[in-house]
Scaffold this motif. Structure first.
Motif, mmCIF file in Angstrom:
data_model
loop_
_atom_site.group_PDB
_atom_site.id
_atom_site.type_symbol
_atom_site.label_atom_id
_atom_site.label_comp_id
_atom_site.label_asym_id
_atom_site.label_seq_id
_atom_site.Cartn_x
_atom_site.Cartn_y
_atom_site.Cartn_z
ATOM 1 N N PHE A 47 4.290 -0.564 8.839
ATOM 2 C CA PHE A 47 3.359 -1.123 7.628
ATOM 3 C C PHE A 47 3.877 -1.856 6.652
ATOM 4 N N TYR A 48 3.512 -2.607 5.860
ATOM 5 C CA TYR A 48 3.760 -3.338 4.662
ATOM 6 C C TYR A 48 2.905 -2.785 3.613
ATOM 7 N N VAL A 49 3.551 -2.444 2.511
ATOM 8 C CA VAL A 49 2.705 -1.802 1.241
ATOM 9 C C VAL A 49 3.054 -2.282 -0.084
ATOM 10 N N ASN A 50 2.201 -2.376 -0.949
ATOM 11 C CA ASN A 50 2.389 -2.564 -2.333
ATOM 12 C C ASN A 50 1.617 -1.773 -3.076
ATOM 13 N N THR A 51 2.348 -1.006 -3.818
ATOM 14 C CA THR A 51 1.762 -0.055 -4.713
ATOM 15 C C THR A 51 2.594 0.362 -5.851
ATOM 16 N N SER A 52 2.086 0.829 -6.906
ATOM 17 C CA SER A 52 2.593 1.160 -8.352
ATOM 18 C C SER A 52 1.789 2.118 -9.028
ATOM 19 N N ASN A 53 2.205 2.421 -10.257
ATOM 20 C CA ASN A 53 1.526 3.515 -10.909
ATOM 21 C C ASN A 53 1.679 2.822 -12.422
ATOM 22 N N SER A 54 0.429 2.244 -13.161
ATOM 23 C CA SER A 54 0.795 1.647 -14.255
ATOM 24 C C SER A 54 0.047 2.409 -15.339
ATOM 25 N N PHE A 55 0.452 2.201 -16.715
ATOM 26 C CA PHE A 55 -0.421 2.952 -17.786
ATOM 27 C C PHE A 55 -0.954 1.869 -19.061
ATOM 28 N N ASN A 56 -1.763 2.300 -19.301
ATOM 29 C CA ASN A 56 -2.562 1.477 -20.496
ATOM 30 C C ASN A 56 -2.616 2.550 -21.677
ATOM 31 N N LEU A 57 -1.994 2.339 -22.843
ATOM 32 C CA LEU A 57 -2.188 3.150 -23.820
ATOM 33 C C LEU A 57 -2.886 2.379 -25.061
ATOM 34 N N ASN A 58 -4.264 2.725 -25.409
ATOM 35 C CA ASN A 58 -5.077 2.140 -26.317
ATOM 36 C C ASN A 58 -5.296 2.934 -27.594
ATOM 37 N N ASP A 59 -4.668 2.365 -28.456
ATOM 38 C CA ASP A 59 -4.615 3.195 -29.816
ATOM 39 C C ASP A 59 -5.384 2.256 -30.922
ATOM 40 N N ILE A 86 2.327 11.678 7.936
ATOM 41 C CA ILE A 86 3.291 11.553 6.827
ATOM 42 C C ILE A 86 3.728 10.180 6.956
ATOM 43 N N SER A 87 3.933 9.419 5.804
ATOM 44 C CA SER A 87 4.518 8.143 5.858
ATOM 45 C C SER A 87 5.834 8.037 4.712
ATOM 46 N N TYR A 88 6.689 7.101 5.023
ATOM 47 C CA TYR A 88 8.005 6.915 4.357
ATOM 48 C C TYR A 88 7.951 5.431 4.248
ATOM 49 N N SER A 89 8.466 4.951 3.138
ATOM 50 C CA SER A 89 8.827 3.478 3.037
ATOM 51 C C SER A 89 9.789 3.197 2.017
ATOM 52 N N ILE A 90 10.463 1.860 2.203
ATOM 53 C CA ILE A 90 11.614 1.506 1.509
ATOM 54 C C ILE A 90 11.419 0.161 0.867
ATOM 55 N N ALA A 91 12.164 -0.428 -0.092
ATOM 56 C CA ALA A 91 11.983 -1.583 -0.704
ATOM 57 C C ALA A 91 13.185 -2.494 -0.349
ATOM 58 N N PRO A 92 13.048 -3.179 0.694
ATOM 59 C CA PRO A 92 14.449 -3.711 1.059
ATOM 60 C C PRO A 92 14.300 -5.265 0.217
ATOM 61 N N ASP A 103 17.475 -3.634 -11.249
ATOM 62 C CA ASP A 103 17.938 -1.947 -11.448
ATOM 63 C C ASP A 103 16.463 -0.919 -11.584
ATOM 64 N N SER A 104 15.268 -1.478 -11.008
ATOM 65 C CA SER A 104 14.261 -0.776 -10.939
ATOM 66 C C SER A 104 14.174 -0.054 -9.626
ATOM 67 N N LYS A 105 13.523 1.059 -9.569
ATOM 68 C CA LYS A 105 13.305 1.784 -8.399
ATOM 69 C C LYS A 105 11.852 2.452 -8.072
ATOM 70 N N LEU A 106 11.407 2.416 -7.039
ATOM 71 C CA LEU A 106 10.114 2.945 -6.785
ATOM 72 C C LEU A 106 10.162 3.586 -5.536
ATOM 73 N N PHE A 107 9.768 5.123 -5.599
ATOM 74 C CA PHE A 107 9.838 5.982 -4.286
ATOM 75 C C PHE A 107 8.358 6.505 -4.143
ATOM 76 N N SER A 108 7.796 6.478 -2.898
ATOM 77 C CA SER A 108 6.596 6.986 -2.666
ATOM 78 C C SER A 108 6.520 8.084 -1.385
ATOM 79 N N LEU A 124 3.056 11.474 -4.022
ATOM 80 C CA LEU A 124 4.245 11.462 -4.874
ATOM 81 C C LEU A 124 4.677 9.995 -5.282
ATOM 82 N N TYR A 125 4.927 9.586 -6.379
ATOM 83 C CA TYR A 125 5.417 8.547 -6.965
ATOM 84 C C TYR A 125 6.472 8.763 -8.033
#
Length: 322
Positions: A47-59, A86-92, A103-108, A124-125
């Protein structure tokens, strides 16, 4: 534990706890009017996958601050045998979006298993490198990190509905069917806000009751469409700068899947978007987002007879029901 060792452990666990007793000929395909299952086939896919975990802080006093990870495209593989997936992916580096990752990293890592009508997931992210977007400015901070682990426990009410047909393709939905799926979702998140003069850790604990409804539609032979939604309510506990807050948590998860399944070859696409919203202080609102997009192709092949026999032998010894 290394990812390869973890995969081997989980596959062994799946054989041990979810084996089916067989006598005589091995059954590779079973079906009724609604579901075709493949009890002794190994289901593998790329598979090909695009995922991330983002945050929005509203003060209320300072406005919106967005923590956007330096996103990466990933390729990977998944394996399903009986009740475990079970699935495992890398970012080539050869993928376009990964060439300048600063120098960013993402493991899921995503796991799913079934115990009768019960379904258990584990996600797990782990991310490193975020953009901070404030008003019209966006700065990159390579040392900001996030870690999230959690999942859900759900109960599938309708026997005619197959969640495995959309999640791991080790079953095939033959007729239209839907199901109400009550469940609980829970996550632990750690944010390491290492930027300029600020070096602070934020800890978030989320738990919510999350009733869901999913519907599998079979508009043509070998074609499957899924639409699903869950909407939950619960509690969040946040701790930062030695200040702790307990607040109302709302959860919303949207899912959609398209799969074309011909014999033992299948391909398709899956999309989901998880929203977790809560407060960390009386004046601050946190929006936690996990978008997930995947394109996949796979094949089901017969498990080796020795593997099936070993699984059945272990099952017989520990007296575990399928």
């Amino acid at each position: 534990m290394k990812p390869s060792s973890l995969i081997l452990f989980i596959l062994f666990f799946s054989i041990s706890t979810n084996a089916q007793e067989t006598t005589g000929a091995i059954i590779y395909d079973e079906r009724d009017d609604y579901i075709e299952s493949f009890p002794n086939r190994i289901t593998a896919r790329l598979f090909y996958v695009n995922t991330s975990n983002s945050f929005n802080l509203n003060d209320k006093s300072s406005g919106d601050v967005k923590l956007i990870p330096n996103k990466q495209d990933r390729i990977g593989a998944s394996v399903s045998f009986r009740a475990i997936s079970i699935s495992y992916s890398i970012a080539p580096d050869f993928l376009a979006e990964n060439k300048d990752n600063n120098d960013s990293k993402l493991f899921s890592l995503n796991l799913r298993t079934y115990f009768g009508k019960w379904m258990q997931t584990l996600d797990l992210y782990q991310e490193k490198g975020f953009f901070i977007a404030y008003e019209n400015n966006s700065l990159y901070y390579p040392k900001i990190k996030s870690f999230k682990i959690g999942g859900s426990t759900s109960y599938i009410l309708n026997d005619k509905f197959s969640f495995r047909a959309i999640a791991s393709q080790n079953e095939k939905q033959l007729q239209n069917a839907g199901s109400f799926i009550p469940g609980i979702v829970y996550y632990y998140t750690k944010l390491d806000l290492n930027m300029d003069s600020l070096n602070d850790d934020m800890y978030l604990f989320d738990i919510a009751l999350s009733p869901a409804y999913y519907y599998n539609m079979v508009p043509a032979k070998n074609l499957l469409l899924l639409a699903g939604i869950s909407a939950g309510i619960g509690l969040n506990y946040s701790n930062s700068n030695e200040k702790s807050t307990t607040s109302l948590l709302t959860e919303l998860n949207l899912k959609g899947t398209l799969t074309y399944d011909l014999s033992n070859i299948y391909l398709g696409a899956h999309y989901s978007y998880l929203f977790l919203n809560h407060s960390t202080e009386h004046s601050t609102r946190v929006n936690d987002r996990i978008p997930f997009f995947q394109v996949f192709i796979g094949y089901r092949f017969k498990a080796p007879k020795k593997l099936v026999a070993k699984a059945d032998k272990i099952n017989s010894k520990i007296n575990t029901k399928p």
